[in-house]
Scaffold this active site. Structure first.
Site, PDB file in Angstrom:
ATOM      1  N   THR A  96       0.874  -1.184   0.000  1.00 50.77           N
ATOM      2  CA  THR A  96       0.000   0.000   0.000  1.00 50.77           C
ATOM      3  C   THR A  96       0.904   1.225   0.000  1.00 50.77           C
ATOM      4  O   THR A  96       1.644   1.446   0.969  1.00 50.77           O
ATOM      5  CB  THR A  96      -0.890   0.030   1.261  1.00 50.77           C
ATOM      6  OG1 THR A  96      -1.701  -1.134   1.278  1.00 50.77           O
ATOM      7  CG2 THR A  96      -1.788   1.262   1.247  1.00 50.77           C
ATOM      8  N   LYS A 171      -7.606   1.699  -2.876  1.00 53.99           N
ATOM      9  CA  LYS A 171      -7.227   1.268  -1.518  1.00 53.99           C
ATOM     10  C   LYS A 171      -7.326   2.423  -0.517  1.00 53.99           C
ATOM     11  O   LYS A 171      -7.886   2.279   0.573  1.00 53.99           O
ATOM     12  CB  LYS A 171      -5.796   0.702  -1.568  1.00 53.99           C
ATOM     13  CG  LYS A 171      -5.168   0.392  -0.240  1.00 53.99           C
ATOM     14  CD  LYS A 171      -5.716  -0.846   0.396  1.00 53.99           C
ATOM     15  CE  LYS A 171      -5.133  -1.036   1.784  1.00 53.99           C
ATOM     16  NZ  LYS A 171      -5.752  -2.135   2.494  1.00 53.99           N
ATOM     17  N   LYS A 246      -1.169   5.409   8.611  1.00 51.22           N
ATOM     18  CA  LYS A 246      -0.410   5.492   7.345  1.00 51.22           C
ATOM     19  C   LYS A 246      -1.364   5.689   6.167  1.00 51.22           C
ATOM     20  O   LYS A 246      -1.169   6.560   5.327  1.00 51.22           O
ATOM     21  CB  LYS A 246       0.405   4.199   7.164  1.00 51.22           C
ATOM     22  CG  LYS A 246       1.080   4.076   5.817  1.00 51.22           C
ATOM     23  CD  LYS A 246       1.587   2.656   5.550  1.00 51.22           C
ATOM     24  CE  LYS A 246       1.655   2.397   4.071  1.00 51.22           C
ATOM     25  NZ  LYS A 246       1.996   1.041   3.696  1.00 51.22           N
TER      26      LYS A 246
HETATM   27  P1  NAD Z   1       5.695  -6.087   7.276  1.00 57.73           P
HETATM   28  O1  NAD Z   1       6.458  -4.950   7.863  1.00 57.73           O
HETATM   29  O2  NAD Z   1       5.316  -7.251   8.117  1.00 57.73           O
HETATM   30  O3  NAD Z   1       6.483  -6.669   5.988  1.00 57.73           O
HETATM   31  C1  NAD Z   1       7.287  -5.912   5.135  1.00 57.73           C
HETATM   32  C2  NAD Z   1       8.526  -6.750   4.846  1.00 57.73           C
HETATM   33  O4  NAD Z   1       9.331  -6.064   3.871  1.00 57.73           O
HETATM   34  C3  NAD Z   1       9.413  -6.939   6.084  1.00 57.73           C
HETATM   35  O5  NAD Z   1       9.581  -8.331   6.295  1.00 57.73           O
HETATM   36  C4  NAD Z   1      10.716  -6.246   5.720  1.00 57.73           C
HETATM   37  O6  NAD Z   1      11.866  -6.895   6.242  1.00 57.73           O
HETATM   38  C5  NAD Z   1      10.671  -6.319   4.216  1.00 57.73           C
HETATM   39  N1  NAD Z   1      11.502  -5.295   3.543  1.00 57.73           N
HETATM   40  C6  NAD Z   1      11.534  -3.976   3.773  1.00 57.73           C
HETATM   41  N2  NAD Z   1      12.409  -3.376   2.936  1.00 57.73           N
HETATM   42  C7  NAD Z   1      12.931  -4.355   2.164  1.00 57.73           C
HETATM   43  C8  NAD Z   1      13.884  -4.377   1.123  1.00 57.73           C
HETATM   44  N3  NAD Z   1      14.478  -3.252   0.700  1.00 57.73           N
HETATM   45  N4  NAD Z   1      14.187  -5.570   0.551  1.00 57.73           N
HETATM   46  C9  NAD Z   1      13.590  -6.709   0.977  1.00 57.73           C
HETATM   47  N5  NAD Z   1      12.679  -6.757   1.969  1.00 57.73           N
HETATM   48  C10 NAD Z   1      12.359  -5.589   2.556  1.00 57.73           C
HETATM   49  O7  NAD Z   1       4.386  -5.414   6.612  1.00 57.73           O
HETATM   50  P2  NAD Z   1       3.045  -6.169   6.165  1.00 57.73           P
HETATM   51  O8  NAD Z   1       2.069  -6.162   7.272  1.00 57.73           O
HETATM   52  O9  NAD Z   1       3.399  -7.446   5.482  1.00 57.73           O
HETATM   53  O10 NAD Z   1       2.505  -5.118   5.075  1.00 57.73           O
HETATM   54  C11 NAD Z   1       3.093  -5.005   3.790  1.00 57.73           C
HETATM   55  C12 NAD Z   1       2.261  -4.017   2.984  1.00 57.73           C
HETATM   56  O11 NAD Z   1       0.903  -4.480   2.929  1.00 57.73           O
HETATM   57  C13 NAD Z   1       2.212  -2.612   3.588  1.00 57.73           C
HETATM   58  O12 NAD Z   1       2.291  -1.677   2.550  1.00 57.73           O
HETATM   59  C14 NAD Z   1       0.865  -2.569   4.291  1.00 57.73           C
HETATM   60  O13 NAD Z   1       0.339  -1.249   4.373  1.00 57.73           O
HETATM   61  C15 NAD Z   1       0.035  -3.448   3.396  1.00 57.73           C
HETATM   62  N6  NAD Z   1      -1.126  -4.106   4.048  1.00 57.73           N
HETATM   63  C16 NAD Z   1      -0.988  -4.712   5.260  1.00 57.73           C
HETATM   64  C17 NAD Z   1      -2.106  -5.323   5.850  1.00 57.73           C
HETATM   65  C18 NAD Z   1      -2.004  -5.992   7.190  1.00 57.73           C
HETATM   66  O14 NAD Z   1      -3.070  -6.314   7.765  1.00 57.73           O
HETATM   67  N7  NAD Z   1      -0.819  -6.257   7.724  1.00 57.73           N
HETATM   68  C19 NAD Z   1      -3.341  -5.307   5.195  1.00 57.73           C
HETATM   69  C20 NAD Z   1      -3.448  -4.723   3.936  1.00 57.73           C
HETATM   70  C21 NAD Z   1      -2.319  -4.123   3.376  1.00 57.73           C
END
Ligand code: NAD
Length: 295
Positions: A96, A171, A246
């Site tokens: 997102t 979104k 966010k």
């Molecule tokens: P998270 O922080 O658990 O996962 C993100 C991952 O990206 C982490 O494991 C981190 O180590 C990795 N990362 C960051 N920079 C990196 C890089 N340069 N190279 C490789 N890996 C890298 O976050 P999440 O909850 O999985 O959410 C991910 C996205 O999905 C976000 O944009 C969030 O807004 C969106 N989202 C989350 C949810 C939810 O319920 N958690 C729901 C809908 C949307």
């Protein structure tokens, strides 16, 4: 079956990648957290060496990263996806992020002969695990058609929202509705308490009346009426207040740049900002009712 590079194996990305493995694809994953890559390997996936290698070796790249900053780095960096992927590679960004970054990255990809969709999701970690996510997809008809079978391996509802960036637009509009409606429902329960109206009674009436909405009937912010809602487990997330903030900030940035009037969206962002600053960033966003009650 396709060779897929999956970058960002966090709370959402790892279960999504595992569903692609289950669908029979060859998935190579990359994350700064080695434990997540280990879990993918244990379940039939592989580890990618770096972004460049993942991009060079894959027919499809999926990214699930925290914000626009990481998406820019991973796609547009000197050894990033756009510089390294072969022409014709399909790129799916499910993070997102802001609409502007999504459109800029899609343009850079198109200029290199790559097909790209922005495909943010709704449905949370539970939806990612169950493979029932909703994908809101922005991109050309051709890119959408190629992406759809891969999205179907990770989700249940796949909607083409229009050109590049429109998935992100959908979104942030959806989550602005959610943030505002959660505050509205919470305010109503707080007022009901003050008026001596039982929470279950308000639920029974409003869930069948014009106040009915998802924040009330699926994610009720008081314990009792909806046993699966986070209110019944001390507001453990779920969807954290920090993530809601966010998304509300992304909506406000978009509203400013397009001069759209979103006064309630602005108030919702300000209220969630104060809630997060009160030390509740990691709490479920429906915990906002406790903050309102304490005012
Ligand atoms: P998270 O922080 O658990 O996962 C993100 C991952 O990206 C982490 O494991 C981190 O180590 C990795 N990362 C960051 N920079 C990196 C890089 N340069 N190279 C490789 N890996 C890298 O976050 P999440 O909850 O999985 O959410 C991910 C996205 O999905 C976000 O944009 C969030 O807004 C969106 N989202 C989350 C949810 C939810 O319920 N958690 C729901 C809908 C949307």
């Amino acid at each position: 079956m396709a060779k897929i590079g999956f970058i960002g194996l966090g709370n959402m990305g790892l279960p999504m990648a595992l569903n692609l493995v289950k669908a029979g694809h060859q998935v190579s994953g990359l994350d700064m957290n080695a434990a997540s890559v280990g879990k993918l390997r244990e379940s039939g996936g592989a580890a990618a060496a770096d972004v460049k290698r993942a991009a060079e070796d894959s027919e499809v790249i999926v990214t699930m990263l925290p914000s626009g900053k990481e998406v820019r780095e991973v796609y547009l960096g000197p050894a990033g996806i756009v510089a390294s992927a072969k022409p014709g590679t399909l790129l799916i960004d499910s993070s997102t992020i802001d609409v502007e970054t999504a459109r800029e990255v899609a343009k850079a990809a198109q200029d290199k002969g790559l097909l790209m969709v922005d495909a943010p999701v709704s449905g949370g970690v539970g939806g990612a695990q169950a493979g029932t996510l909703t994908f809101m997809v922005g991109g050309s008809d051709e890119a959408f058609a190629r992406a759809k079978p891969f999205l179907e391996a990770m989700g249940k509802t796949i909607v083409h929202a229009g050109g590049a960036g429109n998935g992100q637009a959908a979104k942030i509009c959806n989550n602005m509705i959610l943030g505002i409606s959660m505050i509205a429902v919470s305010e109503a329960f707080v007022l009901a308490e003050k008026l001596g109206l039982d929470a279950q009674k308000l639920f029974d009436i409003s869930s069948k009346s014009s106040g009915q909405c998802w924040s009330l009937t699926t994610y009720c912010p008081v314990p009792g009426p909806v046993p699966t809602s986070p209110a019944n487990r001390d507001y453990q997330a779920g969807f954290t207040a920090a993530m809601m903030l966010k998304d509300l900030k992304l909506a406000q940035d978009a509203a400013k740049s397009t001069k759209a009037a979103t006064p309630l969206g602005a108030d919702a962002a300000a209220i969630y900002e104060r809630y997060v600053q009160s030390g509740e960033a990691g709490r479920d966003f429906s915990g906002i009712i406790r903050y309102l009650r304490a005012q």
